[in-house]
Write an enzyme that holds these catalytic residues in place. Structure first.
Site, mmCIF file in Angstrom:
data_model
loop_
_atom_site.group_PDB
_atom_site.id
_atom_site.type_symbol
_atom_site.label_atom_id
_atom_site.label_comp_id
_atom_site.label_asym_id
_atom_site.label_seq_id
_atom_site.Cartn_x
_atom_site.Cartn_y
_atom_site.Cartn_z
ATOM 1 N N ARG A 48 0.782 -1.163 -0.177
ATOM 2 C CA ARG A 48 -0.240 0.065 0.000
ATOM 3 C C ARG A 48 0.835 1.249 0.151
ATOM 4 O O ARG A 48 0.509 2.398 -0.529
ATOM 5 C CB ARG A 48 -0.839 -0.056 1.219
ATOM 6 N N ARG A 49 1.993 1.219 0.716
ATOM 7 C CA ARG A 49 2.979 2.313 0.743
ATOM 8 C C ARG A 49 4.150 2.207 0.052
ATOM 9 O O ARG A 49 5.139 1.444 0.663
ATOM 10 C CB ARG A 49 2.994 2.869 2.166
ATOM 11 N N GLU A 131 -1.253 -23.180 5.723
ATOM 12 C CA GLU A 131 -0.716 -23.823 7.131
ATOM 13 C C GLU A 131 -0.605 -22.463 8.032
ATOM 14 O O GLU A 131 -1.102 -22.662 9.202
ATOM 15 C CB GLU A 131 0.456 -24.557 7.001
ATOM 16 N N ILE A 138 3.035 -23.976 14.092
ATOM 17 C CA ILE A 138 2.863 -25.226 14.461
ATOM 18 C C ILE A 138 2.212 -25.903 13.128
ATOM 19 O O ILE A 138 1.208 -25.526 12.603
ATOM 20 C CB ILE A 138 1.677 -25.301 15.746
ATOM 21 N N GLU A 192 -2.512 -6.085 20.017
ATOM 22 C CA GLU A 192 -2.856 -4.844 19.292
ATOM 23 C C GLU A 192 -3.327 -3.649 19.996
ATOM 24 O O GLU A 192 -3.911 -3.992 21.082
ATOM 25 C CB GLU A 192 -3.774 -5.163 18.243
ATOM 26 N N LYS A 207 -10.411 -19.468 13.283
ATOM 27 C CA LYS A 207 -9.646 -20.712 13.416
ATOM 28 C C LYS A 207 -10.262 -21.962 13.720
ATOM 29 O O LYS A 207 -9.882 -23.070 13.095
ATOM 30 C CB LYS A 207 -8.192 -20.494 14.414
#
Length: 430
Positions: A48-49, A131, A138, A192, A207
């Protein structure tokens, strides 16, 4: 015989994961060539940048036109690590249409619309590998899709979000409250700035949908997964768990019904015995516990997030897809032949730990026990503590349907002697 013409790779996204993918492709180029049987060449990087400096990446490869990159026609493999639903979905299907296989780490898209992606891959005879979408480094997707393909999997239960496991581990080991543990996770870079996707279970639910679909050979979408966050888990809950010889984890649980005619998928906090292998998973690590008929109980453990671990999974898929390309073959696609329905949460049977604030006077326990009996929920243990006219009553049930427990709690709230329901938590892993 070693092929000299390189396989060309397009990279969509060059953030934490994408930059690690590019770095490993460059620094391990010779090893990758030997493992694949042909050199791999980074042919373009969509970002994007474009003005941002990206160490180790030729600026001439950088573009903002991701669509043009996947439409080039000479690209053998597209690696998608931009995340989100759009434009990722369109870019992936466009890549298939123009002759490229795809490696993705996009759990949200695969959980919401994996069927469309698999259908597009099959239509054009290409690979779709992912994966890195579940549990980071994992190896989990490939063992479920390939190593256990001849077995019958009945249950998949695990810790699939490192942020939430770090928070709960700190609450357990230090006695910290939820906000204090979250602040530490944020300061260390595990959480975050907006941790909603993690702490409210959205990440784990995506997940769980992917794992359930693969494990049970049926289509499970994100909307099919029951989800509860962990923001209400308190220090008092951990104290109660310790008294039971348990700890608390945010679990993704995918189960086949006892009669084999349906499946369930859910994400929620739960108490698990300290003797269970998942109880010892600390810090930001992930672990998944698989129960299969022939193989028995299997445990997959390791770092579940971060640039390098996730890139490791991406590169593993890249090697597999490139090998398939050279062999003019494709790997396993979607397996949804069972078409099993996904049962609602109300039909899930488990144990419960309920903490009630009650009046400290004779007859309260009898009233509470009567409510449980009227709703068909059997009590395993009960503990009552009282002082100055107020008391706490902790009830642990035997296994019961979620709908029966919900009705019990609703009836308990109507009792004059019950001041409030302090907490309700499932008990798993027994």
């Amino acid at each position: 015989m070693m092929r000299t013409r390189p396989l060309k790779v397009a990279l969509l996204g060059c953030g934490v994961v994408g930059s690690e993918v590019a770095r490993i492709m460059t620094t391990h180029a010779d090893d990758l060539t030997q493992r694949i049987g042909a050199p791999v060449e980074l042919a373009g990087v969509a970002v994007r940048r474009p003005s941002k400096v990206r160490d180790g990446i030729d600026p001439a490869l950088v573009t903002t036109d991701a669509t043009a990159l996947v439409k080039r026609g000479d690209i053998d493999v597209v690696i998608e690590v931009i995340g989100g639903i759009e434009p990722a979905r369109t870019l992936i299907t466009t890549a298939f249409e123009h002759g490229a296989s795809v490696v993705s780490a996009n759990k949200a898209l695969l959980a919401q619309d994996g069927a469309t992606l698999h259908a597009a891959a099959e239509e054009h005879g290409k690979d779709l590998y992912y994966e890195a979408a579940v549990a980071g480094a994992i190896p989990l997707i490939r063992p479920l899709r390939e190593s256990l393909a001849g077995d019958k999997i009945n249950r998949v239960m695990g810790i699939v979000n490192g942020t939430t496991n770090f928070i709960l581990d700190k609450m357990d080991s230090t006695g910290a409250g939820y906000q204090e543990a979250l602040d530490e996770a944020t300061a260390l870079g595990y959480a975050e700035a907006d941790p909603t996707a993690d702490v409210e279970g959205y990440d784990a639910a995506a997940k769980a949908a992917i794992l359930a679909g693969i494990a049970f050979h049926t289509r499970v979408r994100l909307d099919d997964v029951h989800r509860e966050g962990m923001t209400e888990v308190s220090a008092a809950d951990f104290a109660s768990a310790k008294r039971m010889g348990c700890t608390i984890k945010l679990l993704a649980i995918c189960e086949r019904a006892a009669d084999g005619e349906s499946v369930t998928a859910r994400v929620h906090p739960a108490m698990i015995p300290l003797s269970h292998p998942l109880a010892s998973v600390r810090e930001a690590y992930n672990a998944v516990f698989v129960e299969a008929e022939a193989a028995g109980r299997l445990m997959f453990y390791g770092p579940g997030a971060g640039g390098a671990p996730t890139a490791s999974a991406v590169l593993g898929d890249l090697v597999a897809v490139c090998r398939n390309k050279l062999a003019e073959a494709t790997g396993p696609g979607e397996s949804a032949y069972t078409q099993l329905p996904v049962s609602p949460m109300g039909e899930v049977v488990t144990r419960y730990h309920i903490s009630l604030d009650v009046a400290d006077k004779p007859g309260v326990l009898a009233q509470v026990a009567t409510v449980f009996a009227e709703h068909g929920v059997s009590i395993d243990t009960v503990r009552q503590q009282g002082k100055d006219g107020e008391a706490s009553l902790v009830v642990v049930t035997h296994r019961a349907p979620d709908a029966a427990l919900s009705g019990t709690v609703e009836a308990l709230r109507k009792l004059d002697t019950v001041r409030g329901v302090a907490s309700i938590m499932r008990v798993e892993g027994e």
